[in-house]
Motif scaffolding. Structure first.
Motif, mmCIF file in Angstrom:
data_model
loop_
_atom_site.group_PDB
_atom_site.id
_atom_site.type_symbol
_atom_site.label_atom_id
_atom_site.label_comp_id
_atom_site.label_asym_id
_atom_site.label_seq_id
_atom_site.Cartn_x
_atom_site.Cartn_y
_atom_site.Cartn_z
ATOM 1 N N ALA A 43 0.831 -1.202 0.000
ATOM 2 C CA ALA A 43 0.000 0.000 0.000
ATOM 3 C C ALA A 43 0.870 1.259 0.000
ATOM 4 C CB ALA A 43 -0.934 -0.004 1.206
ATOM 5 N N ASN A 44 1.973 1.239 0.733
ATOM 6 C CA ASN A 44 2.887 2.382 0.701
ATOM 7 C C ASN A 44 3.458 2.590 -0.695
ATOM 8 O OD1 ASN A 44 2.766 3.491 3.252
ATOM 9 N ND2 ASN A 44 4.294 2.093 4.077
ATOM 10 N N ARG A 45 3.831 1.487 -1.345
ATOM 11 C CA ARG A 45 4.361 1.577 -2.708
ATOM 12 C C ARG A 45 3.306 2.118 -3.670
ATOM 13 N NH1 ARG A 45 3.781 -1.282 -7.026
ATOM 14 N NH2 ARG A 45 2.676 -2.941 -5.952
ATOM 15 N N LEU A 46 2.085 1.605 -3.570
ATOM 16 C CA LEU A 46 1.004 2.099 -4.441
ATOM 17 C C LEU A 46 0.695 3.568 -4.178
ATOM 18 C CD1 LEU A 46 -1.614 -0.795 -4.551
ATOM 19 C CD2 LEU A 46 -0.171 0.030 -6.399
ATOM 20 N N GLN A 47 0.725 3.948 -2.917
ATOM 21 C CA GLN A 47 0.431 5.334 -2.556
ATOM 22 C C GLN A 47 1.490 6.271 -3.133
ATOM 23 O OE1 GLN A 47 -0.219 5.626 1.645
ATOM 24 N NE2 GLN A 47 -1.815 7.146 1.406
ATOM 25 N N LYS A 48 2.750 5.864 -3.133
ATOM 26 C CA LYS A 48 3.808 6.699 -3.707
ATOM 27 C C LYS A 48 3.704 6.770 -5.226
ATOM 28 C CE LYS A 48 7.059 5.984 0.023
ATOM 29 N NZ LYS A 48 8.182 5.195 0.511
ATOM 30 N N GLU A 49 3.352 5.634 -5.854
ATOM 31 C CA GLU A 49 3.285 5.601 -7.313
ATOM 32 C C GLU A 49 2.027 6.256 -7.870
ATOM 33 O OE1 GLU A 49 3.650 1.527 -8.493
ATOM 34 O OE2 GLU A 49 5.738 1.395 -7.857
ATOM 35 N N HIS A 50 0.881 6.021 -7.246
ATOM 36 C CA HIS A 50 -0.398 6.486 -7.791
ATOM 37 C C HIS A 50 -1.049 7.605 -6.983
ATOM 38 C CE1 HIS A 50 -0.226 3.239 -10.648
ATOM 39 N NE2 HIS A 50 -0.052 2.377 -9.661
ATOM 40 N N GLY A 51 -0.544 7.867 -5.792
ATOM 41 C CA GLY A 51 -1.038 8.988 -5.017
ATOM 42 C C GLY A 51 -2.175 8.697 -4.067
ATOM 43 N N ALA A 52 -2.962 7.649 -4.306
ATOM 44 C CA ALA A 52 -4.095 7.373 -3.423
ATOM 45 C C ALA A 52 -4.435 5.885 -3.458
ATOM 46 C CB ALA A 52 -5.299 8.188 -3.831
ATOM 47 N N LEU A 53 -5.082 5.428 -2.403
ATOM 48 C CA LEU A 53 -5.578 4.063 -2.313
ATOM 49 C C LEU A 53 -7.105 4.104 -2.251
ATOM 50 C CD1 LEU A 53 -3.125 2.730 0.412
ATOM 51 C CD2 LEU A 53 -3.053 2.239 -2.021
ATOM 52 N N VAL A 54 -7.719 2.948 -2.403
ATOM 53 C CA VAL A 54 -9.173 2.867 -2.311
ATOM 54 C C VAL A 54 -9.569 2.943 -0.839
ATOM 55 C CG1 VAL A 54 -11.185 1.440 -2.799
ATOM 56 C CG2 VAL A 54 -9.274 1.479 -4.402
ATOM 57 N N PHE A 55 -10.461 3.832 -0.504
ATOM 58 C CA PHE A 55 -11.085 4.028 0.812
ATOM 59 C C PHE A 55 -10.176 4.666 1.863
ATOM 60 C CE2 PHE A 55 -13.803 0.311 -0.546
ATOM 61 C CZ PHE A 55 -14.874 1.104 -0.896
ATOM 62 N N VAL A 56 -9.082 4.007 2.256
ATOM 63 C CA VAL A 56 -8.270 4.498 3.380
ATOM 64 C C VAL A 56 -6.785 4.423 3.027
ATOM 65 C CG1 VAL A 56 -9.953 3.907 5.166
ATOM 66 C CG2 VAL A 56 -8.296 2.204 4.450
ATOM 67 N N ASN A 57 -5.944 4.907 3.933
ATOM 68 C CA ASN A 57 -4.498 4.902 3.667
ATOM 69 C C ASN A 57 -3.860 3.565 4.059
ATOM 70 O OD1 ASN A 57 -4.432 5.039 6.405
ATOM 71 N ND2 ASN A 57 -3.748 7.162 6.501
ATOM 72 N N SER A 58 -2.544 3.470 3.899
ATOM 73 C CA SER A 58 -1.839 2.195 4.026
ATOM 74 C C SER A 58 -1.885 1.608 5.437
ATOM 75 C CB SER A 58 -0.397 2.363 3.580
ATOM 76 O OG SER A 58 0.262 3.343 4.346
ATOM 77 N N TRP A 59 -1.703 2.433 6.453
ATOM 78 C CA TRP A 59 -1.676 1.866 7.805
ATOM 79 C C TRP A 59 -3.043 1.366 8.227
ATOM 80 C CZ3 TRP A 59 -4.539 3.967 11.721
ATOM 81 C CH2 TRP A 59 -4.988 5.275 11.554
#
Length: 87
Positions: A43-59
């Motif tokens: 999720a951290n990797r996706l957040q850095k590459e795409h800027g956002a995740l579905v619904f909530v953040n990585s933690w």
């Protein structure tokens, strides 16, 4: 070979039962923590590459996987990596 419990005292039988009750729980805990760590890293990797995740953040995804287990990890994968997520 006949297994006779009369050779054991009640404390030994209780310890034997508790051992086989606690060991699977430890295994499940380790699997949940492992999946949680993997989801957190991904999720951290996706957040850095795409800027956002579905619904909530990585933690929060990682916490949800630790609590919910493999089924929440599957939901994470479906939402972020499956062909359904690409549409």
């Amino acid at each position: 070979m006949d297994f006779n419990f009369s050779n054991f005292n009640p404390d030994q039988i209780m310890t034997f039962g508790l051992t086989w009750t606690v060991l699977p729980m430890i295994g499940v805990l380790l699997v949940h923590l492992g999946f949680g760590a993997a989801v957190f890293n991904d999720a951290n990797r996706l957040q850095k590459e795409h800027g956002a995740l579905v619904f909530v953040n990585s933690w929060l995804w990682a916490l949800a996987v630790v609590v919910g287990g493999v089924f929440v990890a599957l939901a994470y994968w479906v939402m972020h990596h499956s062909t359904l997520a690409k549409h």
